[in-house]
Design an enzyme around this catalytic site. Structure first.
Site, PDB file in Angstrom:
ATOM      1  N   TYR A  39     -38.209  -7.145 -18.613  1.00 54.65           N
ATOM      2  CA  TYR A  39     -39.241  -7.654 -18.692  1.00 54.65           C
ATOM      3  C   TYR A  39     -40.034  -6.563 -19.551  1.00 54.65           C
ATOM      4  O   TYR A  39     -41.596  -6.629 -19.695  1.00 54.65           O
ATOM      5  CB  TYR A  39     -39.393  -7.921 -16.934  1.00 54.65           C
ATOM      6  CG  TYR A  39     -39.132  -9.211 -16.521  1.00 54.65           C
ATOM      7  CD1 TYR A  39     -38.347 -10.136 -17.738  1.00 54.65           C
ATOM      8  CD2 TYR A  39     -39.621  -9.511 -15.428  1.00 54.65           C
ATOM      9  CE1 TYR A  39     -37.479 -11.865 -16.584  1.00 54.65           C
ATOM     10  CE2 TYR A  39     -38.593 -10.742 -15.020  1.00 54.65           C
ATOM     11  CZ  TYR A  39     -38.180 -11.025 -15.715  1.00 54.65           C
ATOM     12  OH  TYR A  39     -37.484 -13.061 -14.985  1.00 54.65           O
ATOM     13  N   HIS A  97     -28.710  -9.825 -14.757  1.00 57.19           N
ATOM     14  CA  HIS A  97     -29.887 -11.012 -15.568  1.00 57.19           C
ATOM     15  C   HIS A  97     -29.017 -11.857 -16.000  1.00 57.19           C
ATOM     16  O   HIS A  97     -29.192 -13.333 -15.607  1.00 57.19           O
ATOM     17  CB  HIS A  97     -30.524 -10.170 -16.138  1.00 57.19           C
ATOM     18  CG  HIS A  97     -31.876 -10.818 -16.270  1.00 57.19           C
ATOM     19  ND1 HIS A  97     -32.999 -10.005 -16.607  1.00 57.19           N
ATOM     20  CD2 HIS A  97     -32.352 -11.989 -16.190  1.00 57.19           C
ATOM     21  CE1 HIS A  97     -34.123 -11.057 -16.693  1.00 57.19           C
ATOM     22  NE2 HIS A  97     -33.466 -11.701 -16.469  1.00 57.19           N
TER      23      HIS A  97
END
Length: 267
Positions: A39, A97
């Site tokens: 991110y 992730h």
């Protein structure tokens, strides 16, 4: 240990935007913050948390290891970098992730490294994200189901992911729903709007309450104070069995996130 049911997501929020979102959320009473290495906002999230003055033990911070950092000689170092950016000595939850593209790094290797990170005190719990039933089975073989706190997956009324949910729950692995509002698409659904109108709630509150009532964690994000405050109230809503059945009927396998080169063969 368990994972709190309600948190704040920070996907796609960067710079001052994510600082403001996290700051406002913490002010409103949020105590669970979800971020990820990819991110590129961990430093800003850390800044907002530090500026809030809230004691670290009162917070639950999650981040996710990116695929480039899965190798055993890289994962722990990358987690230490995340901790530095987040201005904390440990994470409450660290997730893988996405599965490793083309199995470049085996599930056994990266789950083993993640377990080692936990043993070192760098994270209190570990888990996975975007894992299919087969990948969860591999992770369980690697570290044991008791060491996998959650599988964070795309889950909303239009994609209810029942096979993954049922298998995870059979193993005692909690599901965390991301994109619970399907980028706002389910908020315009007539069924959800009708339930919301009857309960004098918002469609977002009804949708989040549905996921919570199924036993899932939720991490909705917003940049608007009113939405952040409104989302929190979902925890106080109870849907009837009839309401739950109506929302269950909305499932149509509508997947919003399936990045080429990353996504596994979905169940």
């Amino acid at each position: 240990m368990s994972i709190p049911a309600f948190g704040l997501g920070t996907f796609r929020l960067q710079g001052q935007v994510v600082i403001d979102s996290v700051s406002t959320a913490l002010e409103l009473g949020y105590r669970v913050i979800d971020t990820a290495q990819i991110y590129e906002n961990e430093a800003e999230v850390g800044h907002a948390i530090a500026a809030s003055g809230i004691a670290r033990e009162d917070l639950f911070i999650t981040s996710k290891i990116w695929v480039a950092n899965f190798a055993k000689d890289r994962l722990i170092d990358s987690l230490r970098e995340s901790l530095h950016k987040l201005q904390t000595d440990y994470l409450d939850l660290t997730l893988i992730h996405w599965p490793s593209p083309q199995d470049q790094v085996s599930v056994e290797e990266f789950m083993g490294a993640l377990l080692e990170a936990r043993d070192l005190g760098l994270t209190r719990q570990i888990g996975v994200s975007n894992f299919t039933v087969d990948l969860m089975k591999q992770a369980i073989t690697a570290v044991g189901a008791q060491n996998i706190a959650t599988n964070q997956i795309e889950l909303h009324p239009y994609l209810q992911n029942r096979q993954v949910v049922e298998f995870a729950q059979s193993q005692g692995i909690q599901i965390t729903s991301y994109m619970t509002l399907a980028y706002g698409e389910v908020l315009k659904d007539p069924v959800i709007m009708q339930i919301a109108d009857r309960l004098q709630a918002t469609p977002a509150q009804v949708t989040l309450a549905w996921a919570l009532q199924l036993g899932h964690g939720v991490i909705p994000s917003s940049t608007k104070r009113a939405n952040l405050a409104g989302n929190l109230k979902a925890s106080a809503i109870t849907l009837s069995d009839a309401d739950m059945a109506l929302i269950a009927s909305l499932d149509r396998g509508y997947r919003l996130t399936s990045p080429k080169g990353l996504a596994p063969t979905w169940d």
